[in-house]
Write a protein that holds these residues in place. Structure first.
Motif, PDB file in Angstrom:
ATOM      1  N   GLY A  26      -0.523  -1.342  10.133  1.00  0.00           N
ATOM      2  CA  GLY A  26       0.230  -1.138   8.822  1.00  0.00           C
ATOM      3  C   GLY A  26      -0.308   0.775   8.799  1.00  0.00           C
ATOM      4  O   GLY A  26       0.544   1.169   8.186  1.00  0.00           O
ATOM      5  N   ALA A  27      -1.105   0.999   9.241  1.00  0.00           N
ATOM      6  CA  ALA A  27      -1.302   1.947   9.129  1.00  0.00           C
ATOM      7  C   ALA A  27       0.281   3.274  10.453  1.00  0.00           C
ATOM      8  O   ALA A  27       0.644   4.082  10.018  1.00  0.00           O
ATOM      9  CB  ALA A  27      -2.597   2.921   9.862  1.00  0.00           C
ATOM     10  N   ALA A  28       0.699   2.310  11.564  1.00  0.00           N
ATOM     11  CA  ALA A  28       1.158   2.730  12.411  1.00  0.00           C
ATOM     12  C   ALA A  28       2.587   2.488  11.476  1.00  0.00           C
ATOM     13  O   ALA A  28       3.311   3.349  11.790  1.00  0.00           O
ATOM     14  CB  ALA A  28       0.830   2.196  13.425  1.00  0.00           C
ATOM     15  N   ALA A  29       2.908   2.082  11.215  1.00  0.00           N
ATOM     16  CA  ALA A  29       4.498   1.301   9.882  1.00  0.00           C
ATOM     17  C   ALA A  29       4.634   2.236   9.483  1.00  0.00           C
ATOM     18  O   ALA A  29       5.586   3.584   9.446  1.00  0.00           O
ATOM     19  CB  ALA A  29       4.322   0.339   9.784  1.00  0.00           C
ATOM     20  N   VAL A  42       4.100   0.463   2.069  1.00  0.00           N
ATOM     21  CA  VAL A  42       4.250  -0.408   3.487  1.00  0.00           C
ATOM     22  C   VAL A  42       4.080  -2.582   2.495  1.00  0.00           C
ATOM     23  O   VAL A  42       2.405  -2.121   2.211  1.00  0.00           O
ATOM     24  CB  VAL A  42       2.779  -0.181   4.650  1.00  0.00           C
ATOM     25  N   SER A  43       4.459  -3.040   2.922  1.00  0.00           N
ATOM     26  CA  SER A  43       3.986  -4.030   2.108  1.00  0.00           C
ATOM     27  C   SER A  43       4.000  -5.847   3.597  1.00  0.00           C
ATOM     28  O   SER A  43       4.679  -5.203   3.876  1.00  0.00           O
ATOM     29  CB  SER A  43       5.061  -4.451   1.632  1.00  0.00           C
ATOM     30  N   GLY A  44       3.232  -6.490   2.592  1.00  0.00           N
ATOM     31  CA  GLY A  44       3.045  -7.525   3.644  1.00  0.00           C
ATOM     32  C   GLY A  44       2.451  -8.822   2.575  1.00  0.00           C
ATOM     33  O   GLY A  44       1.546  -8.444   1.926  1.00  0.00           O
ATOM     34  N   GLU A  95       5.401  -9.355   9.653  1.00  0.00           N
ATOM     35  CA  GLU A  95       6.891  -9.126   9.586  1.00  0.00           C
ATOM     36  C   GLU A  95       6.307  -7.730   8.839  1.00  0.00           C
ATOM     37  O   GLU A  95       5.312  -8.131   7.913  1.00  0.00           O
ATOM     38  CB  GLU A  95       7.555  -9.747   8.286  1.00  0.00           C
ATOM     39  N   LEU A  96       6.159  -6.297   8.681  1.00  0.00           N
ATOM     40  CA  LEU A  96       5.670  -5.260   8.095  1.00  0.00           C
ATOM     41  C   LEU A  96       6.937  -5.153   7.421  1.00  0.00           C
ATOM     42  O   LEU A  96       8.198  -4.593   8.197  1.00  0.00           O
ATOM     43  CB  LEU A  96       5.223  -4.141   9.148  1.00  0.00           C
ATOM     44  N   THR A  97       7.265  -4.597   5.798  1.00  0.00           N
ATOM     45  CA  THR A  97       8.314  -3.471   5.334  1.00  0.00           C
ATOM     46  C   THR A  97       7.636  -2.258   5.411  1.00  0.00           C
ATOM     47  O   THR A  97       6.642  -1.864   4.433  1.00  0.00           O
ATOM     48  CB  THR A  97       8.380  -5.050   4.065  1.00  0.00           C
ATOM     49  N   VAL A  98       8.422  -1.370   5.371  1.00  0.00           N
ATOM     50  CA  VAL A  98       8.656   0.155   5.408  1.00  0.00           C
ATOM     51  C   VAL A  98       8.897   0.176   4.424  1.00  0.00           C
ATOM     52  O   VAL A  98      10.817   0.128   4.160  1.00  0.00           O
ATOM     53  CB  VAL A  98       8.438   0.843   6.495  1.00  0.00           C
ATOM     54  N   LEU A 144       0.831  -1.459  -0.082  1.00  0.00           N
ATOM     55  CA  LEU A 144      -0.083   0.200  -0.054  1.00  0.00           C
ATOM     56  C   LEU A 144       1.231   0.896   0.045  1.00  0.00           C
ATOM     57  O   LEU A 144       2.388   0.929   0.404  1.00  0.00           O
ATOM     58  CB  LEU A 144      -1.297   0.196   1.548  1.00  0.00           C
ATOM     59  N   THR A 145       0.737   2.694  -0.072  1.00  0.00           N
ATOM     60  CA  THR A 145       1.203   3.659  -0.535  1.00  0.00           C
ATOM     61  C   THR A 145       0.334   5.032   0.585  1.00  0.00           C
ATOM     62  O   THR A 145      -1.136   4.753   0.181  1.00  0.00           O
ATOM     63  CB  THR A 145       0.896   4.212  -1.722  1.00  0.00           C
ATOM     64  N   SER A 146       1.010   5.174   1.567  1.00  0.00           N
ATOM     65  CA  SER A 146      -0.357   5.720   1.943  1.00  0.00           C
ATOM     66  C   SER A 146      -0.410   7.274   1.821  1.00  0.00           C
ATOM     67  O   SER A 146       0.236   7.778   0.221  1.00  0.00           O
ATOM     68  CB  SER A 146       1.045   6.563   3.199  1.00  0.00           C
ATOM     69  N   VAL A 147      -1.445   7.991   2.340  1.00  0.00           N
ATOM     70  CA  VAL A 147      -1.989   9.693   2.241  1.00  0.00           C
ATOM     71  C   VAL A 147       0.178  10.304   2.018  1.00  0.00           C
ATOM     72  O   VAL A 147       0.456  10.071   3.064  1.00  0.00           O
ATOM     73  CB  VAL A 147      -2.411   9.899   2.681  1.00  0.00           C
TER      74      VAL A 147
END
Length: 291
Positions: free
Chosen positions: A234-237, A283-285, A269-272, A128-131
Motif C-alpha cells: 500500500g505504501a508503494a502504491a 489507497v483502498s482495499g 488489488e489496490l485502488t489508488v 487510507l489517506t497518505s501523508v
C-alpha cells in the motif's frame, strides 16, 4: 528472540484481497501498550510476514479526532518500518469488525494517516489517506546499480516512465518494465539490492508495468525487511500514484488499479485515487482474516 512481556492476542489478516489465500498477510496486535520494541520485533519475526502492525496509545500532540484514534507501529522481521499500507488496511478492518465501520486516525512515525472503513454488502473496505508525497531524482549510477542487482537491461525499461524515488510515507525506487514478461521474471541479487536500498534509504523497489491507461501490475522486492518480495504494498502504491501524477503519466484526478501478487500466487488489488484538490494519495482495499 525471547518475549519480555506477556504475549497479547496476535491476529493474522491478509490485505488487498477478500480471499485469505490472496493479498499480503500482516500480523495485527490491537493492544500493544504493554510491549516494548524487542517484543514487537520478536512477534514480527516469528510471524515472518513482510510487516506486522501494533496499536498503541495515541501520542500526545497528535492533531485530529481523539475518538477512534490510535498510535500505530510497524515491524518487518528485521526492523521497524515508518509506515506500512497493507498492515494499516488490515488493522483498520480488524478494528471495524469489532467496533463497526467509520473513520479512524492512525498516528504513524511518518505522520498522521486517516482511514475510512465502509461496508460494501458483506465486505468491509478501507481507504487510507497518505501523508503529503514527494518525488525526487535518482542518479544514473544508482539506477545502473539497481538494474545490475535485478539483472535487468536498460532496454527492458519503459522509456515513458523515468526512474524516480517516490515518497508517500516511505521511499521507493520506481522502475517500469517495458513488458509483462520482464516483470514476471524476477530473480535478483538479494544482498546487492539490499545494500543499495540501505544506502538510498529505500523501503522497497516498486517495479511496475502498464497494462492500460489506468491499470498497472506491480512487484516490490523488500530485502531490507528480510523478505524477498512484498505481495501487495500500500505504501508503494501511494508513492506510485504521486509519481504518476507528478510526471503527467495519468490525469491529475484519476482512479488507478494496481494488481500485485499474481506472480507469487497471492493476487491482490489496490485502488489508488488521486484528487486534483489534494496532493495526498488514497489507497483502498479489502482484507480478510487468515485461519
Amino acid at each position: 528472540m525471547i518475549m519480555t512481556s506477556p504475549l497479547p492476542e496476535v491476529l493474522r489478516y491478509t490485505a488487498f484481497s477478500s480471499d485469505p489465500e490472496g493479498g499480503n498477510p500482516a500480523g495485527v496486535v490491537l493492544d500493544a501498550a504493554g510491549l516494548n520494541d524487542d517484543d514487537m520485533l520478536a512477534i514480527a519475526a516469528d510471524l515472518g510476514y513482510s510487516e506486522s502492525a501494533f496499536l498503541t496509545v495515541l501520542p500526545e500532540g497528535v492533531e485530529g479526532r481523539t475518538e477512534r484514534a490510535y498510535g500505530i507501529r510497524y515491524f518487518s522481521p528485521k526492523a521497524e518500518v515508518s509506515f506500512c499500507g497493507h498492515a494499516t488496511i488490515a488493522t483498520a478492518i480488524a478494528l471495524a469488525e469489532r467496533t463497526g465501520p467509520g473513520e479512524l486516525v492512525f498516528a504513524t512515525r511518518a505522520g498522521t494517516v486517516p482511514v475510512e472503513v465502509v461496508a460494501e454488502g458483506s465486505t468491509l473496505r478501507a481507504t487510507l489517506t497518505s501523508v503529503a508525497p514527494h518525488i525526487e531524482e535518482v542518479s544514473d549510477a544508482d539506477v545502473t546499480e539497481a538494474l545490475a542487482a535485478l539483472d535487468w537491461r536498460r532496454t527492458e525499461l519503459d522509456p515513458a516512465f523515468p526512474p524516480r524515488i517516490a515518497f508517500a510515507g516511505n521511499r521507493h525506487l520506481v522502475l517500469a518494465a517495458a513488458t509483462r514478461a520482464r516483470l514476471a521474471d524476477l530473480a535478483y541479487d538479494f544482498t546487492r539490492l539490499e545494500t543499495l536500498m540501505h544506502r538510498l534509504g529505500l523501503t522497497t523497489v516498486q517495479l511496475v508495468w502498464r497494462e492500460s491507461d489506468t491499470v498497472f501490475h506491480a512487484r516490490d522486492p523488500f530485502p531490507v525487511g528480510g523478505v524477498v518480495e512484498d505481495p501487495a504494498t500500500g505504501a508503494a502504491a501511494a508513492a506510485f500514484g504521486a509519481y504518476a501524477r507528478e510526471l503527467g503519466l495519468v490525469p491529475e484526478q484519476s482512479v488507478l488499479t494496481l494488481r500485485q501478487g499474481e506472480d507469487m500466487g497471492r493476487p491482490g488489488e489496490l485502488t489508488v485515487t488521486l484528487r486534483a484538490d489534494d496532493p495526498r494519495v488514497r489507497v483502498s482495499g479489502a482484507a480478510a482474516p487468515i485461519g
